[in-house]
Design an enzyme around this catalytic site. Structure first.
Site, PDB file in Angstrom:
ATOM      1  N   SER A 113       0.799  -1.225   0.000  1.00 46.87           N
ATOM      2  CA  SER A 113       0.000   0.000   0.000  1.00 46.87           C
ATOM      3  C   SER A 113       0.835   1.279   0.000  1.00 46.87           C
ATOM      4  CB  SER A 113      -0.954  -0.042   1.184  1.00 46.87           C
ATOM      5  OG  SER A 113      -1.861   1.012   1.093  1.00 46.87           O
ATOM      6  N   HIS A 114       0.696   2.059   1.063  1.00 43.31           N
ATOM      7  CA  HIS A 114       1.355   3.369   1.119  1.00 43.31           C
ATOM      8  C   HIS A 114       2.793   3.284   1.619  1.00 43.31           C
ATOM      9  CE1 HIS A 114      -0.534   2.242   4.840  1.00 43.31           C
ATOM     10  NE2 HIS A 114       0.352   2.980   5.460  1.00 43.31           N
ATOM     11  N   ASP A 279      -2.590   6.323  -3.322  1.00 37.65           N
ATOM     12  CA  ASP A 279      -1.421   5.672  -2.722  1.00 37.65           C
ATOM     13  C   ASP A 279      -0.896   4.538  -3.609  1.00 37.65           C
ATOM     14  OD1 ASP A 279      -3.541   3.924  -2.286  1.00 37.65           O
ATOM     15  OD2 ASP A 279      -2.717   3.156  -0.423  1.00 37.65           O
ATOM     16  N   ASP A 281      -1.319   1.311  -3.865  1.00 32.37           N
ATOM     17  CA  ASP A 281      -2.222   0.335  -4.468  1.00 32.37           C
ATOM     18  C   ASP A 281      -3.569   0.924  -4.885  1.00 32.37           C
ATOM     19  OD1 ASP A 281      -2.879   0.677  -1.767  1.00 32.37           O
ATOM     20  OD2 ASP A 281      -3.780  -1.294  -1.621  1.00 32.37           O
ATOM     21  N   ASP A 283      -6.032   2.567  -3.276  1.00 31.16           N
ATOM     22  CA  ASP A 283      -7.275   2.574  -2.495  1.00 31.16           C
ATOM     23  C   ASP A 283      -7.447   3.823  -1.637  1.00 31.16           C
ATOM     24  OD1 ASP A 283      -5.325   1.853  -0.724  1.00 31.16           O
ATOM     25  OD2 ASP A 283      -6.292   0.006  -0.024  1.00 31.16           O
ATOM     26  N   ARG A 284      -6.400   4.662  -1.541  1.00 29.31           N
ATOM     27  CA  ARG A 284      -6.534   5.885  -0.742  1.00 29.31           C
ATOM     28  C   ARG A 284      -6.728   7.104  -1.625  1.00 29.31           C
ATOM     29  NH1 ARG A 284      -2.719   5.742   4.546  1.00 29.31           N
ATOM     30  NH2 ARG A 284      -3.144   3.582   5.097  1.00 29.31           N
ATOM     31  N   THR A 346     -10.350  -0.298  13.165  1.00 32.49           N
ATOM     32  CA  THR A 346      -9.582   0.154  12.005  1.00 32.49           C
ATOM     33  C   THR A 346      -9.348  -0.985  11.011  1.00 32.49           C
ATOM     34  OG1 THR A 346      -8.498   1.850  13.303  1.00 32.49           O
ATOM     35  CG2 THR A 346      -7.344   1.118  11.334  1.00 32.49           C
ATOM     36  N   LYS A 378     -11.714   0.149  -0.087  1.00 34.13           N
ATOM     37  CA  LYS A 378     -11.736   1.585  -0.285  1.00 34.13           C
ATOM     38  C   LYS A 378     -11.205   1.872  -1.685  1.00 34.13           C
ATOM     39  CE  LYS A 378      -7.484   2.370   2.428  1.00 34.13           C
ATOM     40  NZ  LYS A 378      -7.195   1.227   3.300  1.00 34.13           N
ATOM     41  N   ARG A 498      -0.164   5.792  16.982  1.00 32.62           N
ATOM     42  CA  ARG A 498      -1.009   6.798  16.339  1.00 32.62           C
ATOM     43  C   ARG A 498      -1.894   7.428  17.417  1.00 32.62           C
ATOM     44  NH1 ARG A 498       0.181   5.540  11.182  1.00 32.62           N
ATOM     45  NH2 ARG A 498      -0.200   3.470  10.318  1.00 32.62           N
TER      46      ARG A 498
END
Ligand code: VG1
Ligand code: CO
Length: 545
Positions: A113-114, A279, A281, A283-284, A346, A378, A498
């Site tokens: 991903s990111h 991002d 992949d 999805d963001r 999450t 997403k 986080r």
């Protein structure tokens, strides 16, 4: 077809996190590491035997090697057919759509991903089930269990498959279709949104846009959709060629990492009217106006309030969901619309049942993710098109849409502070301490903020009653402000803490403060209660979003 049974020894660290198994590329390059995990998937996902598998990744380093290995293992494990994206490329939302459209038994997505890519970067594998969504925890736990005692895997001995053009071929009985990575996905988008209306925005010169694909998977999708189908302006897509190392960048669409895009949008009168990024992949999404940033939690709320104006959602939405740390902006919309609003842990996997059961139409996370019932992931480009369609219908700028939303529903000032690569034991101890004090915090007062509720969040899925605990310590104050603490489940170095902070302000006169100023007191309270500075020995967060 010659099938080899390869003897292997198990790895103890193949437990999937928030979104699949993520490790350094060097971990995946250890002998049999990838094969062990993939064999565990094939063993648990029994539907793949005799079924269809969708396969692709975000193009990062190791993507094509992994695809060749997985194809050979799929044939050896009795998969009937694999649809794989050209060059091995498929975005996460595209895989979700293909699974649903072609009734596949599942999909394997190669992505971290990111997270940054390249030989020293990260790699990852996610498995999505037949509804198109991320495998639920029960499934990933079973894969992890299998991986702990795996002693052999199956692989065919054969040449590599050509991935550089669309064609059909076979490994033994198994058919492989190398497909256009973009076509089906772009068609789906065209069904959901008013492409003619959006196109007019561009062709009449009313709007210019800049989409930053960050040298990741969305480049080819964005070019097809924005440049070809919607006739957007020149330079509508930047960094549009996927690269194995994302051009040396960090493919995370936020103000810290999408610097080139932010600079363009802040360039004064010549700046594009609309900016967006996605991002690794796909999805963001991040949404920007001229010199204006839309917080992802606000974006979800604004979408929910306006969905009925768009072709794909004109029947209205049946409900919404957000992850625990996502701001409660969408809750206000749901309240006024009289629809249900769910609060989940999450990770996208918790939305799947709610979508399948038709309890919700839209859902989202503060981490730049939003989506709907069109797929079970997403979807970055979907969110961008949603905004373009809203702009076309409402004839307002990004900033005007957002400000009028705040005026109607109130503004949730929101920030997330990340402390990266901290010592894992230190991080665990910090959270453990919070869990212990959480039982005593209710009723206490901190710089004028009175604690209404404090707990360690747990969730019972209303559809299958599955129970998930320890999903973050939350503090809710009397004035609706919230602080949430949790540890990341996607990092690959030490732990990432986080801290999520939000404050609800109804008075429009107070909607213009810089976010960090509006939240300064709560940020201090968050630091003090968790003893972040002393425990982690950090003066400031590494990333603020
Ligand atoms: C992060 C985000 C979470 C998101 C997940 C996967 O997880 O906080 O909201 O669902 O990444 O996103 P964590 O556990 O690190 O906080 V992505 O774009 O990797 O697929
Ligand atoms: Co992603």
């Amino acid at each position: 077809m010659k099938i080899n049974q390869i003897t292997t020894t198990p790895y103890a660290d193949q437990k999937p996190g928030t979104s699949g198994l993520r490790k350094k590329v060097t971990s995946f390059q250890q002998q049999h590491y990838l094969e062990n995990f993939v064999q565990s998937i094939f063993t648990v996902a029994t539907g793949l035997k005799g079924g269809l598998l969708i396969l692709g990744g975000d193009g990062r380093y190791y993507n094509t090697q992994a695809i060749q290995t997985i194809l050979k293992m799929a044939a050896a494990n009795g998969v009937k057919k694999v649809m794989v994206g050209e060059q091995g490329l498929l975005s996460t939302p595209a895989v979700s759509h293909l699974i649903r459209k072609y009734k596949a038994a599942g999909g394997i997505i190669l992505s971290a991903s990111h997270n940054p890519g390249g030989p020293d970067g990260d790699f990852g594998i996610k498995f999505n089930i037949e509804n198109g969504g991320p495998a639920p925890t029960g499934f990933t736990d079973a894969v992890y269990d299998r991986s702990k005692s795996l002693d052999e895997y199956l692989i065919t001995e054969t040449e590599d498959i050509l991935l550089d053009r669309q064609h059909t071929c076979h490994i033994g009985e198994m058919q492989i279709d190398v497909i256009d990575s973009v076509y089906d996905y772009a068609n789906l988008m065209e069904q959901l949104f008013d492409f003619d209306k959006i196109k007019t925005l561009f062709t009449s010169g009313l709007l210019t846009m800049c989409f930053d694909a960050m040298h990741a998977i969305t480049g080819p999708y964005a070019k097809e959709i924005f440049e070809k189908r919607l006739s957007a302006n020149i330079e509508a897509v930047i960094n549009g060629i996927p690269r194995e190392d994302f051009g040396g960048g960090h493919p995370d669409p936020n103000l810290a990492h999408a610097k080139e895009l932010v600079a363009r949008l802040n360039a004064g009168p010549t700046a594009p009217d609309f900016g967006a990024a996605s991002d690794g992949d796909g999805d963001r999404n991040m949404i920007l106006g001229k010199n204006f940033f839309v917080n992802p939690s606000d974006s979800l709320a604004i979408m929910a309030a306006n969905a009925h104006l768009l072709p794909g959602y004109q029947q209205g939405i049946c409900g919404v969901a957000r992850s625990l740390p996502t701001s409660r902006a969408v809750d206000k919309v749901a309240e006024i619309m009289g629809i249900d609003c769910y609060e989940t842990p999450t990770g996208w996997k918790y939305f799947g049942n709610l979508l399948d059961d038709k309890r919700i139409t839209l859902c989202g996370e503060e981490s730049f993710g939003s989506g709907s019932d069109h797929i079970r992931e997403k979807d970055g480009l979907w969110a961008v098109l949603f905004w373009l369609n809203m702009i076309a219908v409402k004839e307002q700028s990004v900033e005007e849409i957002t400000r009028s939303h705040w005026a109607r529903f109130g503004r949730h000032y929101y920030t997330r502070h990340d402390y990266e690569a901290i010592n894992s034991e230190t991080a665990e101890a910090l959270i453990q301490n919070l869990r212990e004090i959480s039982t005593k915090l209710a009723g206490t007062e901190h710089s004028g903020y009175k604690v209404k509720l404090c707990d360690d969040f747990s969730y019972t899925d209303p559809v299958d009653n599955s129970f998930t605990e320890h999903q973050g310590v939350r503090i809710v104050f009397e004035d609706e402000s919230r602080i949430i603490y949790r540890l990341s489940g996607t990092g690959t170095e030490g732990a990432t803490l986080r801290v999520y902070i939000e404050k609800y302000v109804t008075d429009p006169e107070l909607h213009d403060l810089p976010t960090q100023t509006a939240l300064a007191e709560l940020i201090n309270i968050a630091n003090t209660i968790a003893e972040i500075k002393t425990r982690c020995n950090r003066d400031a967060p590494d990333v603020i979003t």
